[in-house]
Design an enzyme around this catalytic site. Sequence first.
Site, PDB file in Angstrom:
ATOM      1  N   ASP A  26       1.013  -1.003   0.011  1.00 28.32           N
ATOM      2  CA  ASP A  26       0.064   0.175  -0.108  1.00 28.32           C
ATOM      3  C   ASP A  26       1.019   1.235  -0.004  1.00 28.32           C
ATOM      4  N   ASN A  51      -4.416   6.594   0.929  1.00 25.03           N
ATOM      5  CA  ASN A  51      -5.697   6.731   1.594  1.00 25.03           C
ATOM      6  C   ASN A  51      -5.719   5.813   2.971  1.00 25.03           C
ATOM      7  N   ASP A  88       3.953   2.211  -4.209  1.00 21.40           N
ATOM      8  CA  ASP A  88       3.004   2.740  -5.278  1.00 21.40           C
ATOM      9  C   ASP A  88       2.688   1.596  -6.443  1.00 21.40           C
ATOM     10  N   ALA A 147      -6.052  -1.798  -4.374  1.00 22.91           N
ATOM     11  CA  ALA A 147      -5.403  -0.753  -4.482  1.00 22.91           C
ATOM     12  C   ALA A 147      -5.938   0.281  -5.467  1.00 22.91           C
ATOM     13  N   LYS A 160     -11.073   5.857  -4.830  1.00 25.55           N
ATOM     14  CA  LYS A 160     -12.385   5.531  -4.707  1.00 25.55           C
ATOM     15  C   LYS A 160     -13.321   6.678  -4.279  1.00 25.55           C
ATOM     16  N   SER A 201     -17.236  -2.989  -8.771  1.00 23.52           N
ATOM     17  CA  SER A 201     -18.293  -2.393  -7.904  1.00 23.52           C
ATOM     18  C   SER A 201     -19.618  -2.310  -8.578  1.00 23.52           C
ATOM     19  N   TYR A 217     -14.527   7.723 -11.692  1.00 26.35           N
ATOM     20  CA  TYR A 217     -14.063   6.433 -10.764  1.00 26.35           C
ATOM     21  C   TYR A 217     -14.778   5.071 -11.269  1.00 26.35           C
ATOM     22  N   LYS A 230     -13.492   1.382 -13.116  1.00 24.15           N
ATOM     23  CA  LYS A 230     -14.014  -0.231 -12.545  1.00 24.15           C
ATOM     24  C   LYS A 230     -14.377  -0.868 -14.020  1.00 24.15           C
ATOM     25  N   LEU A 238     -23.065   7.565   3.236  1.00 22.93           N
ATOM     26  CA  LEU A 238     -23.924   7.576   4.156  1.00 22.93           C
ATOM     27  C   LEU A 238     -23.557   7.284   5.606  1.00 22.93           C
ATOM     28  N   ARG A 298     -29.814  14.095  -4.607  1.00 18.88           N
ATOM     29  CA  ARG A 298     -28.367  14.051  -5.241  1.00 18.88           C
ATOM     30  C   ARG A 298     -28.412  13.612  -6.555  1.00 18.88           C
TER      31      ARG A 298
HETATM   32  P1  NAD Z   1      -9.671   2.415   0.740  1.00 21.11           P
HETATM   33  O1  NAD Z   1      -9.205   3.823   0.147  1.00 21.11           O
HETATM   34  O2  NAD Z   1      -9.754   2.532   2.097  1.00 21.11           O
HETATM   35  O3  NAD Z   1      -8.453   1.412   0.499  1.00 21.11           O
HETATM   36  C1  NAD Z   1      -7.797   1.586  -0.845  1.00 21.11           C
HETATM   37  C2  NAD Z   1      -6.354   1.352  -0.532  1.00 21.11           C
HETATM   38  O4  NAD Z   1      -5.506   1.393  -1.834  1.00 21.11           O
HETATM   39  C3  NAD Z   1      -5.694   2.608   0.486  1.00 21.11           C
HETATM   40  O5  NAD Z   1      -5.005   1.848   1.369  1.00 21.11           O
HETATM   41  C4  NAD Z   1      -4.647   3.255  -0.483  1.00 21.11           C
HETATM   42  O6  NAD Z   1      -3.669   3.954   0.468  1.00 21.11           O
HETATM   43  C5  NAD Z   1      -4.204   2.253  -1.482  1.00 21.11           C
HETATM   44  N1  NAD Z   1      -3.806   2.749  -2.720  1.00 21.11           N
HETATM   45  C6  NAD Z   1      -4.457   3.430  -3.759  1.00 21.11           C
HETATM   46  N2  NAD Z   1      -3.559   3.722  -4.736  1.00 21.11           N
HETATM   47  C7  NAD Z   1      -2.600   3.009  -4.662  1.00 21.11           C
HETATM   48  C8  NAD Z   1      -1.596   2.705  -5.291  1.00 21.11           C
HETATM   49  N3  NAD Z   1      -1.467   3.170  -6.621  1.00 21.11           N
HETATM   50  N4  NAD Z   1      -0.617   1.821  -4.960  1.00 21.11           N
HETATM   51  C9  NAD Z   1      -0.839   1.229  -3.617  1.00 21.11           C
HETATM   52  N5  NAD Z   1      -1.823   1.521  -2.786  1.00 21.11           N
HETATM   53  C10 NAD Z   1      -2.913   2.397  -3.282  1.00 21.11           C
HETATM   54  O7  NAD Z   1     -10.682   2.063  -0.136  1.00 21.11           O
HETATM   55  P2  NAD Z   1     -11.809   0.546   0.302  1.00 21.11           P
HETATM   56  O8  NAD Z   1     -12.893   1.146   0.441  1.00 21.11           O
HETATM   57  O9  NAD Z   1     -11.065  -0.184   1.223  1.00 21.11           O
HETATM   58  O10 NAD Z   1     -11.828   0.043  -1.240  1.00 21.11           O
HETATM   59  C11 NAD Z   1     -11.099  -0.955  -1.851  1.00 21.11           C
HETATM   60  C12 NAD Z   1     -11.303  -1.194  -3.248  1.00 21.11           C
HETATM   61  O11 NAD Z   1     -12.649  -1.697  -3.189  1.00 21.11           O
HETATM   62  C13 NAD Z   1     -11.139  -0.004  -4.224  1.00 21.11           C
HETATM   63  O12 NAD Z   1     -10.674  -0.733  -5.375  1.00 21.11           O
HETATM   64  C14 NAD Z   1     -12.406   0.392  -4.396  1.00 21.11           C
HETATM   65  O13 NAD Z   1     -12.478   1.220  -5.548  1.00 21.11           O
HETATM   66  C15 NAD Z   1     -13.257  -0.848  -4.348  1.00 21.11           C
HETATM   67  N6  NAD Z   1     -14.728  -0.674  -3.867  1.00 21.11           N
HETATM   68  C16 NAD Z   1     -14.827   0.010  -2.732  1.00 21.11           C
HETATM   69  C17 NAD Z   1     -16.167   0.442  -2.389  1.00 21.11           C
HETATM   70  C18 NAD Z   1     -16.917   0.994  -1.261  1.00 21.11           C
HETATM   71  O14 NAD Z   1     -17.520   1.384  -0.800  1.00 21.11           O
HETATM   72  N7  NAD Z   1     -15.648   1.041  -0.087  1.00 21.11           N
HETATM   73  C19 NAD Z   1     -17.147  -0.103  -3.173  1.00 21.11           C
HETATM   74  C20 NAD Z   1     -16.972  -0.788  -4.483  1.00 21.11           C
HETATM   75  C21 NAD Z   1     -15.640  -1.008  -4.713  1.00 21.11           C
HETATM   76  C1  UD1 Z   2     -21.664   5.433  -3.675  1.00 20.61           C
HETATM   77  C2  UD1 Z   2     -21.194   5.943  -5.063  1.00 20.61           C
HETATM   78  C3  UD1 Z   2     -20.880   4.513  -5.784  1.00 20.61           C
HETATM   79  C4  UD1 Z   2     -19.727   3.759  -4.915  1.00 20.61           C
HETATM   80  C5  UD1 Z   2     -20.719   3.428  -3.589  1.00 20.61           C
HETATM   81  C6  UD1 Z   2     -19.727   2.612  -2.745  1.00 20.61           C
HETATM   82  C7  UD1 Z   2     -22.011   7.861  -5.610  1.00 20.61           C
HETATM   83  C8  UD1 Z   2     -23.117   8.624  -6.647  1.00 20.61           C
HETATM   84  N1  UD1 Z   2     -22.054   6.598  -5.798  1.00 20.61           N
HETATM   85  O1  UD1 Z   2     -23.041   5.006  -3.936  1.00 20.61           O
HETATM   86  O2  UD1 Z   2     -19.995   4.935  -7.165  1.00 20.61           O
HETATM   87  O3  UD1 Z   2     -19.704   2.415  -5.398  1.00 20.61           O
HETATM   88  O4  UD1 Z   2     -20.865   4.704  -2.736  1.00 20.61           O
HETATM   89  O5  UD1 Z   2     -20.250   2.541  -1.360  1.00 20.61           O
HETATM   90  O6  UD1 Z   2     -21.364   8.615  -4.873  1.00 20.61           O
HETATM   91  N2  UD1 Z   2     -27.150   9.835   1.319  1.00 20.61           N
HETATM   92  C9  UD1 Z   2     -28.089  10.752   2.052  1.00 20.61           C
HETATM   93  N3  UD1 Z   2     -27.265  11.871   2.686  1.00 20.61           N
HETATM   94  C10 UD1 Z   2     -25.743  11.789   2.724  1.00 20.61           C
HETATM   95  C11 UD1 Z   2     -25.218  10.777   2.128  1.00 20.61           C
HETATM   96  C12 UD1 Z   2     -25.770   9.923   1.469  1.00 20.61           C
HETATM   97  O7  UD1 Z   2     -28.956  10.827   2.215  1.00 20.61           O
HETATM   98  O8  UD1 Z   2     -25.163  12.512   3.343  1.00 20.61           O
HETATM   99  C13 UD1 Z   2     -27.906   8.856   0.630  1.00 20.61           C
HETATM  100  C14 UD1 Z   2     -27.865   8.795  -0.824  1.00 20.61           C
HETATM  101  O9  UD1 Z   2     -28.581   9.647  -1.415  1.00 20.61           O
HETATM  102  C15 UD1 Z   2     -28.070   7.188  -1.139  1.00 20.61           C
HETATM  103  C16 UD1 Z   2     -27.407   6.660   0.145  1.00 20.61           C
HETATM  104  O10 UD1 Z   2     -27.504   7.542   1.181  1.00 20.61           O
HETATM  105  O11 UD1 Z   2     -29.262   7.160  -1.344  1.00 20.61           O
HETATM  106  C17 UD1 Z   2     -26.129   6.032   0.175  1.00 20.61           C
HETATM  107  O12 UD1 Z   2     -25.290   6.909  -0.536  1.00 20.61           O
HETATM  108  P1  UD1 Z   2     -23.793   6.527  -0.285  1.00 20.61           P
HETATM  109  O13 UD1 Z   2     -23.372   5.815   0.901  1.00 20.61           O
HETATM  110  O14 UD1 Z   2     -23.274   7.662  -0.854  1.00 20.61           O
HETATM  111  O15 UD1 Z   2     -23.510   5.245  -1.384  1.00 20.61           O
HETATM  112  P2  UD1 Z   2     -24.160   5.050  -2.992  1.00 20.61           P
HETATM  113  O16 UD1 Z   2     -24.937   6.357  -3.624  1.00 20.61           O
HETATM  114  O17 UD1 Z   2     -24.823   3.768  -2.951  1.00 20.61           O
END
Ligand code: NAD
Ligand code: UD1
Length: 340
Positions: free
Chosen positions: A32, A36, A59, A82, A85, A125, A150, A154, A201, A294
């Site tokens: 990592d 982030n 990286d 990595a 997001k 995602s 973003y 994906k 949220l 939103r």
């Molecule tokens: P996060 O940001 O907490 O974790 C990602 C990690 O990758 C971080 O620790 C960051 O420092 C590291 N990173 C980023 N770019 C890098 C690079 N070039 N080299 C090395 N390290 C790097 O995010 P997360 O929520 O744990 O998400 C993990 C993965 O899952 C991501 O690819 C994200 O897009 C995907 N994902 C997350 C969600 C979500 O809601 N959290 C939803 C769908 C998909």
């Molecule tokens: C968001 C991302 C999506 C990503 C996902 C990961 C957007 C448009 N989409 O999805 O690409 O894969 O997170 O978890 O950002 N809400 C409120 N008030 C707030 C925040 C959120 O009402 O302050 C509502 C939103 O309108 C939504 C729900 O809560 O209806 C969930 O929101 P959020 O947690 O941002 O997730 P997603 O929108 O599903």
Amino acid sequence: MQTVLVTGGTGFIGSHTVISLHESGYEVVIVDNLINSKKEVLNRLERITGKRFKFYNIDCCDRDSLKTVFEQNKIDSVIHFAGLKAVGESVQMPLEYYSNNINSMITVLSLMREYNVNNLVFSSSATVYGQSEDVPFTEESPLGVCTNPYGWTKWMLEQIIKDCANAIPSLKVVLLRYFNPVGAHESGLIGEDPKGIPNNLFPYISKVAAGTLEKLTIHGDDYDTPDGTCLRDYIHVCDLAQGHVKALQYIDNNYAGVNIFNLGTGKGTSVKEAVAAFEKACGHEIPHVIGPRRAGDLPVCYASTAKAEQLLGFKASRDINDMCSSCWNWQVNNPDGLQD
Ligand code: NAD
Ligand code: UD1
């Protein structure tokens, strides 16, 4: 014992997955660049598991540095978390998002080819389904038009990986399409630690519950849903972590190629229901107001879980109350997140 390279392993989902992998008997190597996440996560993981995981501050876009990891370790499988997001940030900084997310995966794939590492689990995602309202989303639902860079990373990475699997017949890939990962480890030692004011949220509710933010704005209550607010498929991050172990087991037992699985609960929870569950978890009201919709929000988004249940043997076991209580436990124990 199999060794799994976990890129992004100090991040939110990565760190929880490291615990599941360790508990399932895998050796873990973490890479990592801490863009982030915090190095303190490694101490927390050690407190939870009793194990100090091998860690490289690298990286994944830096091929020469990443090559040393493949050189120094006999890697059997890679779980690639990595990436950057934050949806809003990706709109502001498209070049950084395309560059980081695409190049890191390409670099990892090219080193996997060079070192004959054939097993890959990739964090995709539900965002790849685009704006379709045809729910639940199954893995066969058509890919949609993404609303932000973003999401497109994906979408593009899924295609890049499929093209690589066509060209490299030994490659075994599972693409995991996460729905809405929330919650935290039961220890309260690791959890989601976003920088600045959260957009999502759960981190937002959590800060309001803690009194750091004044009130939650619910983005619209005039949707065509039972209580007018949007429905999402929230999944506990510890269930999600377990899904990655199932994916590696699936890869072990199956032929080469690309397989795609949704990871969700199959259940939609409204924003109002999420707020009510959080209020129960923290024991007090969460101040909130209703605001406008939103832009880009889908009214309803949840997974079909049938394929993951049948083929991976994966079924989420934790409910929305578990998600809220673990999130609150993490918040209370780490009011300012982690510090290095
Ligand atoms: P996060 O940001 O907490 O974790 C990602 C990690 O990758 C971080 O620790 C960051 O420092 C590291 N990173 C980023 N770019 C890098 C690079 N070039 N080299 C090395 N390290 C790097 O995010 P997360 O929520 O744990 O998400 C993990 C993965 O899952 C991501 O690819 C994200 O897009 C995907 N994902 C997350 C969600 C979500 O809601 N959290 C939803 C769908 C998909
Ligand atoms: C968001 C991302 C999506 C990503 C996902 C990961 C957007 C448009 N989409 O999805 O690409 O894969 O997170 O978890 O950002 N809400 C409120 N008030 C707030 C925040 C959120 O009402 O302050 C509502 C939103 O309108 C939504 C729900 O809560 O209806 C969930 O929101 P959020 O947690 O941002 O997730 P997603 O929108 O599903």
